[in-house]
Design a protein around this motif. Sequence first.
Motif, PDB file in Angstrom:
ATOM      1  N   LYS A 139       0.820  -1.218   0.000  1.00  0.00           N
ATOM      2  CA  LYS A 139       0.000   0.000   0.000  1.00  0.00           C
ATOM      3  C   LYS A 139       0.853   1.266   0.000  1.00  0.00           C
ATOM      4  O   LYS A 139       0.592   2.216  -0.752  1.00  0.00           O
ATOM      5  CB  LYS A 139      -0.948  -0.007   1.197  1.00  0.00           C
ATOM      6  CG  LYS A 139      -2.048  -1.053   1.098  1.00  0.00           C
ATOM      7  CD  LYS A 139      -2.874  -1.094   2.374  1.00  0.00           C
ATOM      8  CE  LYS A 139      -3.975  -2.157   2.269  1.00  0.00           C
ATOM      9  NZ  LYS A 139      -4.725  -2.294   3.545  1.00  0.00           N
ATOM     10  N   GLU A 140       1.876   1.278   0.856  1.00  0.00           N
ATOM     11  CA  GLU A 140       2.720   2.470   0.947  1.00  0.00           C
ATOM     12  C   GLU A 140       3.514   2.692  -0.340  1.00  0.00           C
ATOM     13  O   GLU A 140       3.733   3.833  -0.755  1.00  0.00           O
ATOM     14  CB  GLU A 140       3.668   2.355   2.146  1.00  0.00           C
ATOM     15  CG  GLU A 140       2.977   2.405   3.506  1.00  0.00           C
ATOM     16  CD  GLU A 140       2.204   3.692   3.717  1.00  0.00           C
ATOM     17  OE1 GLU A 140       2.715   4.767   3.324  1.00  0.00           O
ATOM     18  OE2 GLU A 140       1.073   3.631   4.236  1.00  0.00           O
ATOM     19  N   LYS A 186       1.171   4.174  -2.871  1.00  0.00           N
ATOM     20  CA  LYS A 186       0.923   5.594  -2.572  1.00  0.00           C
ATOM     21  C   LYS A 186       2.100   6.446  -3.017  1.00  0.00           C
ATOM     22  O   LYS A 186       1.919   7.559  -3.531  1.00  0.00           O
ATOM     23  CB  LYS A 186       0.671   5.774  -1.075  1.00  0.00           C
ATOM     24  CG  LYS A 186      -0.676   5.245  -0.595  1.00  0.00           C
ATOM     25  CD  LYS A 186      -0.831   5.425   0.912  1.00  0.00           C
ATOM     26  CE  LYS A 186      -2.147   4.850   1.411  1.00  0.00           C
ATOM     27  NZ  LYS A 186      -2.280   4.972   2.889  1.00  0.00           N
TER      28      LYS A 186
END
Length: 838
Positions: free
Chosen positions: A476-477, A480
């Motif tokens: 996820k990071e 992003k």
Amino acid sequence: MKTVIVVGNGMVGYKFCEKFVAKVDQDSFKLIVFGEEPRVAYDRVHLSEYFENGDAERLTMAPREWYQENNIELYTNERVTDIHRNSKTITTLSEKTYKYDYLVLATGSSPFVPQINGVDKDGVFVYRTIEDLEDTLAYADKIKKTVKKPKAAILGGGLLGLEAAKAVMDMGMEPHVVEFAPKLMPRQLDTRSSKVLQVKLESMGINIHLSKATNQILGNGHVIGMEFGEDDVLNVDMLVISAGIRPRDELGKSCGLKMGTRGGIVVDNKMRTSDPSIFAIGEIALYNQMIYGLVAPGYEMAGVAVDQILGVEQTVMAAEIDMSTKLKLIGVDVASFGTPFMPAEKGHSIIFENKTESLYKRINVSHDGKRLLGGILVGDAKDYNMLLQMYLNEMPLPKNPENLILGSRGGEDMSFGSAMDLPDTAVVCSCEAVTKGQICCSVKDDGNESVKAISKATKATTGCGGCKPMVDDLVKETLKSLGKVVKESICEHFEYSRQELYDLVKLRKIEDYDSLLDEVGKGHGCEVCKPAVASIFASIYNERANRQATIQDTNDRYLANIQRNGTYSVVPRVAAGEITPKQLLAIGRIAQKYDLYTKITGGQRIDMFGAQLHELPLIWEELIAEGFETGQAYGKSLRTVKSCVGSTWCRYGMDESVTFAIDIENRYKGIRSPHKIKGGVSGCIRECAEARNKDFGFIAVEGGWNVYICGNGGANPQHAQLLAEKVDKITATKYVDRFLMYYIQTAPPLTRTAAWLDKLDGGIDYVKDVVINDCLGIADQLDSEMQYLVDTYKCEWKEAVENPEIRSRYTHFVNTEETDDNIEFVSLREQKMPKAWV
């Protein structure tokens, strides 16, 4: 073409094959594998899952077709009997001979069976293979036909022994764990954490017997009991032995390889035995004078052996093997890492223990407070991955190291940084030796944008699975950081976050689950999305749990908390803990009439336990007649608003806290939210109502009220943070109205306010901006939506009692009015408690 023979097709033997074929040209080597079991390699780590689904194929690590596709000759149900080192050949039980250039021994281990008189009786089993489990199941089924409440003992209270106890419970037998040591899991846990685990297991119906040396197994032909000493006998109908392992090293002994004094084939850091053509990996390899019984070191050994055979000699085993491990034993998280037991001369220990929640956390830090040296977690191990990484990578500790187990408090920074703060060399998946850098590169360079895709590409998460939360965070990071939107879908049936689904329901005015599924979902739904959607309907329309009962979880469906013996608790609302003598008498009379166990809760209410399903409407009918209403202890909603007596009685009181608390509890009662919420009102800064560990709290000070939000106790205690200072009651209430509505609309399912704030960009300052300064321009909307929920409140139990259709749900069986006669109680301090489940 050179020939490599692998003896043993367990998890480590298979991993050698997998790593080998990934690196080797098929024209250069021929790979032959022998497995003694009739099956292909399967996952022994998750052996207990066989009881959940009965599907052995789900444990398979690779089907037979995989071996064929990779030109591997696989022989199952074939035991190698001899190694002839001079001729470099092996002989099998079927008297066939095969020649090798390199031989890899991965025969693993066998269960250690102590030499106890009577151990050969019928009904005595070991816990190692699927066949062992099938034999045990068949015997248990036979016993249950003749014995009403059969018992089974597990000899050994280590990791495997407790897994075996779960298996026994799944068989429907009463489990008894017998351990020679004075504590459970003696290699992983200290005395205090072991005691916490013991209490938790006993509360679940598992009987623990410590410091027991078994003299003999009783019975004439089949087991009927265990005798520990004079007049010390445990009557059981079956015995499962899980007392440790012994390396299957007989091939090494017979061919003259160098052996350890207590077993195991001696290897160097290249996994070579005393014969340079023979390697040993896994649980038969004696490395650093130790046998490593975990899968991660075995996988690492397999990789070293592959590289050595291929001539990559710089690949060697580390001088020290990390024995950190995280397991879920019978629904209880247990983890240890680094040095779990820390003598005072080497470092300091910081310990948090909550006996009521069966929680124990210990971290060991260096004397200078800069390094994490190890620790133990029981009951809650969700921070294990980050703690392990801090230990392995010698990451600096926060100013207050206790925050690592207590959580950030009092406005301090978060205890842990992001997983992205780890160095690229940090090994995230120890089973497969996958680093943070490999995972992030797989996302950036190869387009693997989900945990599933990462697992397929790198094998991360495919071992024990403990690294999955961190891999998820890294994916996820990384996405992003690439400017991509990360979807937080509720489940596979709704490709939306809870916040997006909330908006869709509200904008389209959808009012039932089936319509929502038809319009924006797919499939038939599941037990994840149904309660989440039910919460959304309740938050928008103030819909009570009675209307769509089939989408509620068990507690909401029956408006009561189910207890461990299948009975339910009854909790009427007692706002701020204020109750009249007449109401006290009524509760006493009703509890006595239905023979209920009574307790005053930490939230200043009276809880009544032991009600059977059919009794719930009868009990509530009487409570409602006495002026009570549901306390909604079963719902993800407001539980209580705790209060001190304030200026009404206390000489220190700055304001009248009881009245304020009653008003607040009556205002927010029935409001559904992503997780349960609790409040507190203290009449002065002495804080007798503990308002600063609640989801919202008010403290009377000179000049008004201080308002605090997003605190909670439980597994990760966090102090609430200051939202506003010295405001009047009306303003304080308005700010909390807005905060709660904003939390309800934006938090993921089952997320406490503290965890929500921790992950909210901007933190408490942003919440102040939304709630006080109206930076989003939604303050009026939040106010009106909260007022709608307040104005439309109705007591769910009053509705259930008065509506015949709803009331008809409260029966034990569909086609009869009979009650459940299997529920049993035992005496407890002039009251009763559930008898341990069989």
